[in-house]
Structures are given as structure tokens and as C-alpha cells.
Enzyme design. Sequence first.
Site, short mmCIF file in Angstrom:
data_model
loop_
_atom_site.label_atom_id
_atom_site.label_comp_id
_atom_site.label_asym_id
_atom_site.label_seq_id
_atom_site.Cartn_x
_atom_site.Cartn_y
_atom_site.Cartn_z
N HIS A 36 53.68 -0.50 -14.14
CA HIS A 36 52.95 0.80 -13.59
C HIS A 36 53.43 2.09 -13.85
O HIS A 36 52.48 3.00 -14.08
CB HIS A 36 52.63 0.37 -12.22
N GLU A 77 38.17 -6.06 -51.80
CA GLU A 77 39.51 -5.57 -52.25
C GLU A 77 39.80 -5.96 -53.55
O GLU A 77 40.91 -5.71 -54.00
CB GLU A 77 40.44 -5.64 -51.23
N ASP A 96 44.36 -2.32 -51.35
CA ASP A 96 44.42 -3.44 -52.36
C ASP A 96 43.59 -3.02 -53.46
O ASP A 96 43.76 -3.50 -54.77
CB ASP A 96 44.02 -4.86 -51.77
N CYS A 107 37.78 0.51 -44.79
CA CYS A 107 38.81 0.31 -43.92
C CYS A 107 40.17 0.82 -44.31
O CYS A 107 41.31 0.35 -43.71
CB CYS A 107 38.70 -0.96 -43.18
#
Length: 579
Positions: free
Chosen positions: A230, A469, A493, A540
Site C-alpha cells: 500500500h 504487418e 514488422d 499500433c
Amino acid sequence: MEQYQGKTIFNKIAIGKVFFYQKRETQVKRQHIENAETEIVRFDAAKKTALAQLDQIYEKALQEVGADNAAVFAVHKMMMEDEDYLDSVYNMIRGELINAEYAVAATGDNFAKMFAQMDDAYMQARAADVRDISERLIAVLSGSGTIAGTLAGSRTGSAAGTENVAGTGIVTEIDADTDIGNRTGTGTDMLASDEPVILMADDLAPSETVQMDKSRILAFVTRRGSSNSHTAILARSMNIPAVIGIDIREEWAGKTAIVDGYTGTVIIDPDAATLEQMSAKMLDDERRQQLLKELRGKETITRSGKKIHLYANIGSVSDVAQVLENDGEGIGLFRSEFLYLESDTFPTEEEQFKAYKMVAQNMAGKKVIVRTLDIGADKQADYFHLEKEDNPAMGYRAIRICLDQQEIFRTQLRALLRASAFGNISIMFPMIISVQEVLESKRILEEVKTELREQNIPYKDVEVGIMIETPAAVWISEELAKEVDFFSIGTNDLTQYTLAIDRQNPKLDSIYDPHHPAVLRSIRMVIENGHRGGAWVGICGELGADTSLTETFVEMGIDELSVSPSFILPVREAVRKLS
């Protein structure tokens, strides 16, 4: 100059003087008592006072860090009133005729050890919470209700002062037959310095963290702690850079230090060049924070009214916090392979379901596009037993593995569909080169849906998309668009395959050009063909965050850009400047 590497809790940079927070040691002595019921009355009165303190801390936290983060202190109250915890204290007092302080100390240690030994990381982090409440009770029982904490940090390294802090700092006096061990306590504000400081400590309890005046804290650095604690959550919510796992040294007190929350690095006595470099990085950081304030909640829209959906790329569940912090409108690429790469064996359906569900719930109805398993090439997991390939980038990877080893694929699809009931999930298939691959993937998806219906397991109808891609996918994109709801162009890619350049080969960096006309023409073709076939189109890959191309992409008709969380606001700024 000395440099140390720890684990980052919050991505931010701080430069300042080091101060050490030291907790004054208090001894808890085992004492024989004559009347157990009188001692229990004393304990119950202390518990009532401690609960009132927690109420005050909760109200302070509510104002400074919000209801969600203040909830930790409501949890502390529940833990303090937990029947098992109280029964342990009462039984020790009655059964061993010992003082309440010692019964609380022993119970706190026993429960903390129990939590620490659990497999679940969240439950392990609760060990610090049970110590916190135990130390608070002991502080009240000792008659002070506070402990003295020392903040050491004069320029000579000597103690700068002693301060009263709420809670306790305890070292237990050990009986011949009892080993309670060393203890830490809770602390508060009252810093012995008028200037903001980099606070270093062995560890910090949640109550210490929230009670400190954050205007005088530049950063937290601790030797111990957990990213699931926490305290870590509070540090993030307070926008304070924090690093854990640093072997801190008292001789650093008063020295200049740099805390790089992006890398988890702590630099002591930086040289002039490093100080200049990190100061510039900090100014850039402050500029990003200013962007956040100015652009948060605003639409990603051009001056002429063209709306762009601005999403984020993530690689793990923990990245969602960065998406929300940077005001992402959704997640355009959730790289699901992290679940496989971080595991020693195939992640189960339940493990995957929990991860996807958590992301979907945290995004609260915003779109979450999950890319199905993209393993292979430069992303290897030993338990897949993939054979060595001469050209892995063009080899056995991604959708090719999934369609060949369908049980792996079906497990992931079941988990994704189950998680869809808890949010707005879309499914995206990578490395597509043919319409047949899309049809086969959709067929398997429909079979999984049938299984879930037969088992009365709820799911939602999800959008289905593919990564574009490969040049093959570019050239048949109009036909592919008729089979899916959306395209997402993976420019990394796509650039590699279009230019026939291995993007992992540093010798080719000088000719690896994602701005190459062939790459940009391919993107334009995909957008036009996608729209013609009825699919919306996004990007993306890394190019989505290249603001020098933002205007080009908008002119091409792009519908969505998905970028790393830290690039969301700069890209939003670039879009909003367009006419």
C-alpha cells in the site's frame, strides 16, 4: 559519483539532498500480570484510541490521495477489529498472563509471518499492514500514542533533529524462549528540514507515507518494501518518485542525490555532466506533467473536427495505471505474450482470464484490444520447444503456432471471451498473410463460443481484428477487410518485411527507414482498402507515436493511433494543432 540500481515504483525524477528517516527504538518487554481482565480492558481502550487515529489519517488521505487510495486505512481498521487477530491477543493475555503490549507484538509478528509466506504477492504485501496496526496499538498502550522518529540529514551527516511521529518504532526485548525480532514503526510529518528532501528509510509504513507533508518530499528511497504494498500504491497516487531495494547508507545523509524513477536508479554525488543531463530530463518530465494537466479530459480532435481514437500499447496488467494516468482513451494493443514469457509453463485458462478481466475492469468500459499469442522470432519461451531457425522473423511464430497448436489457441480464446463479460474486449490476430488464416481463426473462435454457451458461461460478442504487418496482408487488405471489424498496422514488422531489413541487426540501423516511401504508401493502401471493405484502421507500431507523421496519418484517414502511454499526450497535442 556512485550509482545504485533498485526497483522503480513511480516514473518521475527527483534531485535534492538526502535525509534519513530513522525510527527511535522502543522496547516491548514481556511482563507478568495478575489480572487478565483488567489488562484486556486496557487493550480495548487502546484499540478504541487507535481506531480514532486511523479515522483521522483516513480523512487526511481522502483529501490528498482520493477515496480509492485512502481505503487502505479503512482496511487497517478492519484488520484491527479482525476476530482472529483479537482472539490471538486475548488468548495470550489470558493464557500466559502477559501484558497487552507483548501480546500485540507477538500477534503482529505471527500474522505478518503468515502473510509473508503466502504465494500471492498481494497477500505477501499485507504483512506490512498488520505490522503497522500492531505498532500503532503498542504506541497507544505505551502511553505516548506516538513514537519518536529521527530525520538525519545535516550537511555533515549528523542528526538533524528528533520528531514525534504517529505510531511506533519497536525493537522487542527477547525472552529466553521467545523470538519476536526487530520491528519497524509508523511515522509522520514533522521533517527536520525546511527544504524538500529525498527521504531514505529502511522501510515506510502506509500511515507514515500519507502523513508526511508531500510538499517537502521529493522522493522515497527504501531498502525494503514491495511494489504491491500500500505504501507503493500511495507513493504512485501522490506522484512521488519512489525506488525500493536500494542498500541505503547513512553516510549519504546531506549529500546531493538523483532518483530516476523511470529506471530505478539512485545516483549519489552526481558529477556536473550527469547533474546537467538529469536536470534536463527532469524539465522534460515536468513538461509532460504540464501536458497532462492541460490536455487531460480533452478530445483527440483536429481543429476541423476530425476525431482520432488515441489508445495505448501495454505489455502487462501493471501498465494499465500508466494508461489511465496519461488519459488513454483505450488500449489498442495488449501484448498478451507477456503472460507466456513470464511463466515457466503454459499459463492456464484461469490465470489468463484473471489478467484479461483485471485489465477490462480497470479500463471501465473503454476498448481493450488484446493481440493473441505472438510468440517466436525474438520472443522465445523454452517450454514451447521451438526449433532454432535460420530466419526466425519469417518462421514459425504468432498465428502460425496458434493454428498449428490449437489447444494453446483455444485456451487463450476461452479466457478472452470469459473476460469480455467484464468490459469492452476486442480480439486481434497477428502475422496474417491470407484470408484463409482469418477464416480458420474465426472458425475456432466460434467453436469456443459454442462451448461457453453450452456451459452457461457468459461472454460478449467481441470485435475481431487483425494485425497488418506483412506485404502480403497489405496487398490483399481489401479482401481481408470484409472478414474483420478492424485493422491495426504493425509498422515495426511492416517496415522490416517491406525493406527486407532485419530490425534486430544494428549494422543495418542506418538504412532501416520507417519513413521510406514504400512503407508510407503501404499504410495509405491499407487505410483506403480497409475503409472500402468496411473496417476501421489504426496503427499500433512505433510510427504511431512519431509526431512528425501525425499530420500525414490524419490526412491518410487513419481512425486510431495506439502508442506507449508516455506518448499519449504529446500525440494528442499534435492532433489538436492540426487544421
